[in-house]
Design a protein around this motif. Structure first.
Motif: not given
Length: 308
Positions: A16, A25, A27-33
């Motif tokens: 990613r 970006r 982190a946003q795609q993986l729904n992580l901080t």
């Protein structure tokens, strides 16, 4: 290093960051901080003994080592994902899934209404996201699941990207209803004597219609370049400019704006294709989605034989 001691999610994060060029970006795609992604990256750096990425401004640039392994990492992740999909049946009534479709702006209003009419009636837990796509990154985005399918014109793609032809669309010319010099039929002399709108996302260069005109040894005067056909149609309705565009899409826009639609005085057309990755050939969910997309361009009698 043994695989049973390795968290495979580390490589998901690696892929990613590589694709997005940014920890934020990714982190946003993986729904992580961001901190979780940074921590994961540090673990992977220790595991592989390489920095993996170096920061240049706001971008994370891959090291030579990362570039050397990314194709194999992507292949492995995609194979694992496909294997997991094959262990479960695809049930259109119960499957929870989002399909991401790379598509040209001009095709959204043609493709999405009939597709979503079908999806909302038959697939209560399936969502669709239509997004812009990078033609130079289609293989990697299809391989990694960033995109499930792409609809575009004919593109040069590797063998790992499969495609089928969806449609051949002629061109139409739009003008305002009371244009003072354009009658019910448009010949090449009248066409070339007028000024035109060219719709393109590129700052320079010609459109497909200009390439066809060049084959005849003629050029037109483009008075306006803009990025969206809807805007171009509005301009046409308020000026004497002409707009040349794919006929199918012209019909959709014209229903709302009421410009006059004429035949393009040159025998020219554009082919549309549906693209997907070879790894998804046997994936029942992707096959279902591709079938829905193909039905948009199928003859009217074929659309009556749809299956959930």
């Amino acid at each position: 290093m043994h695989i049973f001691r390795t968290d495979l999610n580390l490589f998901v994060v690696l892929e990613r960051i590589y694709t997005q060029g940014s920890i934020t970006r990714a982190a946003q795609q993986l729904n992580l901080t961001q901190s979780a992604v940074s921590h994961t990256l540090n673990r992977l750096r220790e595991l592989l003994g390489d920095p993996l990425f170096e920061r240049h401004g706001n971008a994370m640039m891959p090291t030579p080592f990362t570039r050397s392994i990314i194709v194999r990492v992507r292949d492995c992740l995609r194979t694992l994902e496909c294997t997991l999909r094959e262990t479960s049946q695809f049930d259109v009534q119960s499957t929870v899934k989002r399909f991401t479709l790379g598509i040209l702006d001009a095709l959204e209003s043609v493709v999405l209404p009939p597709v979503m009419q079908y999806v909302t009636e038959h697939a209560p837990s399936i969502d669709v996201a239509a997004v812009q796509h990078d033609r130079h990154a289609i293989e990697s985005e299809l391989l990694t699941g960033v995109l499930d399918a792409v609809i575009d014109v004919h593109l040069s793609t590797p063998e790992s990207v499969h495609r089928i032809k969806l449609d051949t669309d002629k061109f139409a010319v739009l003008c305002r209803p009371d244009h003072p010099r354009v009658g019910q039929h448009l010949d090449i002399e009248t066409y070339l004597a007028e000024e035109h709108v060219l719709v393109t996302s590129r700052r320079r260069g010609y459109g497909v219609e200009d390439v066809e005109l060049a084959k005849l040894g003629v050029r037109r005067h483009v008075r306006l370049r803009c990025m969206h056909y809807s805007v171009a149609c509005s301009v046409v309705g308020q000026t004497n400019l002409l707009l040349t565009m794919p006929k199918r899409y012209a019909g959709v826009l014209n229903a709302m704006l009421g410009n006059r639609m004429l035949e393009f005085p040159v025998d020219a057309s554009v082919d549309l294709y549906l693209y997907w990755h070879a790894n998804l050939d046997a994936d029942p969910a992707n096959a279902w989605f591709r079938e829905r997309l193909g039905e948009v361009f199928a003859p009217a009698e074929a659309s009556t034989r749809r299956r959930p």
